[in-house]
Enzyme design. Structure first.
Site, mmCIF file in Angstrom:
data_model
loop_
_atom_site.group_PDB
_atom_site.id
_atom_site.type_symbol
_atom_site.label_atom_id
_atom_site.label_comp_id
_atom_site.label_asym_id
_atom_site.label_seq_id
_atom_site.Cartn_x
_atom_site.Cartn_y
_atom_site.Cartn_z
ATOM 1 N N LYS A 103 25.393 -3.399 -2.215
ATOM 2 C CA LYS A 103 26.859 -3.292 -2.380
ATOM 3 C C LYS A 103 27.478 -2.535 -1.221
ATOM 4 C CE LYS A 103 26.371 -2.750 -7.399
ATOM 5 N NZ LYS A 103 26.522 -1.725 -8.448
ATOM 6 N N ARG B 236 11.485 4.152 2.774
ATOM 7 C CA ARG B 236 11.168 3.195 3.853
ATOM 8 C C ARG B 236 12.412 2.385 4.137
ATOM 9 N NH1 ARG B 236 6.110 -0.870 4.280
ATOM 10 N NH2 ARG B 236 5.196 1.085 4.992
ATOM 11 N N ARG C 227 0.798 -1.227 0.000
ATOM 12 C CA ARG C 227 0.000 0.000 0.000
ATOM 13 C C ARG C 227 0.826 1.270 0.000
ATOM 14 N NH1 ARG C 227 -2.991 -3.717 1.673
ATOM 15 N NH2 ARG C 227 -1.105 -4.255 2.758
ATOM 16 N N THR C 228 1.817 1.334 0.867
ATOM 17 C CA THR C 228 2.506 2.613 1.016
ATOM 18 C C THR C 228 3.197 2.990 -0.288
ATOM 19 O OG1 THR C 228 2.787 2.147 3.349
ATOM 20 C CG2 THR C 228 4.119 3.916 2.456
ATOM 21 N N HIS D 38 5.628 6.081 11.319
ATOM 22 C CA HIS D 38 5.075 5.896 9.973
ATOM 23 C C HIS D 38 4.084 7.047 9.736
ATOM 24 C CE1 HIS D 38 3.606 4.221 6.367
ATOM 25 N NE2 HIS D 38 3.408 2.973 6.721
HETATM 26 C C1 NCD Z 1 2.130 -0.878 8.162
HETATM 27 C C2 NCD Z 1 3.631 -0.709 8.255
HETATM 28 O O1 NCD Z 1 4.336 -0.901 7.273
HETATM 29 O O2 NCD Z 1 4.073 -0.371 9.345
HETATM 30 N N1 NCD Z 1 1.698 -1.124 6.856
HETATM 31 C C3 NCD Z 1 1.393 -0.065 6.056
HETATM 32 O O3 NCD Z 1 2.231 0.732 5.717
HETATM 33 N N2 NCD Z 1 0.113 0.089 5.720
HETATM 34 C C4 NCD Z 1 1.565 -1.856 9.111
HETATM 35 C C5 NCD Z 1 2.115 -3.246 9.118
HETATM 36 O O4 NCD Z 1 3.011 -3.594 8.333
HETATM 37 O O5 NCD Z 1 1.626 -4.027 9.910
#
Ligand code: NCD
Length: 304
Positions: A80, A101, A51-52, A129
């Site tokens: 690397k 991320r 999703r993100t 997040h």
């Molecule tokens: C979350 C995350 O990555 O922290 N997912 C997301 O971005 N929607 C929650 C999770 O991974 O449980």
């Protein structure tokens, strides 16, 4: 130039503007279809995501912009041994804005200190997040018409769940917020959240283990997955993973207008039979994630 590393990087007024912009984008998408023509978003993902990353990419494409990036550390020069600082310096000359991320807490902050373009933290380890929080706030604001005066139950892995940490930080700035923290003993919120965030700001909260005990009081139930990848041993994970399962039957205890949110991915913590309940809004929530990221990209690009 501004970045989004923590949910507190935006003031309440700025957040308010952002949520209103996201609502307008939802209603009038055509007005924004060329807002980022000729601009590029880089998505640098050193950790798995559905999703993100895809909602960031959809957001930029909806704005008329383009995307580039990588979706795992293995497919970038991190494999690397390149540092995040070096990678972001280079990406600053390839793109106009970057979402990152990383499994290490603080990675996005380090990146922002070396970056020539706005950096968005798309999750740093078990820490924060903030764009999931924007998504959560937009969901609550759009469906409840308010962000204050409510009791919010956070359930599941409150120790490693970064979405929970960010959401608590963001919500304490609204009046009349009460938290019910529902977790097994071993997965309670970290001490810094309990002491430095909740107690220090005199935010009412209770901590309990049984979801059934909390359900009748909640306006929002925020379910989370047990964060397998942050456990030190498999045995502990296996013991914890099915600690909570929200079923139709348990939902009988909840208010008629309670909303069920989940950042997703869901594993077993919400039974699929709950998906048809009108209170279950987690798929709608994922859709709000695109509008709010569109609003965020526009805002950070405007502030350059
Ligand atoms: C979350 C995350 O990555 O922290 N997912 C997301 O971005 N929607 C929650 C999770 O991974 O449980």
């Amino acid at each position: 130039m501004r970045h989004l590393i923590s949910p507190l990087d935006f003031s309440v007024d700025e957040l308010d503007e952002l949520l209103k912009l996201a609502n307008d984008i939802e209603k009038n998408p055509k007005n924004y279809a060329h807002a980022c023509d000729g601009l590029k978003l880089a998505t640098c993902f050193y950790e798995p995501s559905t999703r993100t990353r895809l909602s960031f990419e959809a957001a930029m494409l909806n704005l008329g912009g383009s995307i580039l990036g990588f979706s795992s550390a293995d497919s970038s020069s991190a494999a690397k041994g390149e540092s995040v600082s070096d990678t972001i310096r280079v990406i600053s000359s390839y793109a106009d804005i970057c979402a990152i991320r990383h499994p290490k807490e603080g990675a996005a902050l380090v990146a922002s200190s070396k970056s020539g373009i706005p950096v968005i933290n798309a999750g740093d380890g078990g820490h924060q997040h903030p764009t999931q929080t924007l998504t959560d706030l937009l969901t609550i604001y759009s469906l409840k018409n308010r962000l204050g005066n409510m009791t919010i139950g956070l359930c599941g892995d409150l120790k490693f769940g970064r979405t929970v940490h960010s959401l608590i930080h963001a919500l304490i700035r609204y009046p009349g917020i009460k938290f019910v923290l529902i977790s097994p003993e071993e997965l309670r919120v970290p001490d810094y959240i309990r002491e430095d965030v909740l107690k220090k700001n005199n935010i009412p909260f209770t901590e309990l283990e049984r979801l059934e005990d909390a359900l009748p009081d909640l306006d929002i139930l925020y379910m989370t997955r047990v964060q397998k990848e942050r456990f030190f041993n498999e045995e502990d994970y296996v013991r914890m993973k099915d600690f909570y399962i929200l079923t139709k039957e348990k939902l009988n205890l909840a208010k008629e207008d309670m909303l069920i949110l989940h950042p997703l991915p869901r594993v077993n913590e919400i039974s699929v039979e709950v998906d048809d309940d009108p209170r279950a809004v987690y798929f709608k929530q994922a859709q709000y994630g695109v509008y709010v990221r569109m609003a965020l990209i526009l805002t950070l690009l405007k502030w350059r």
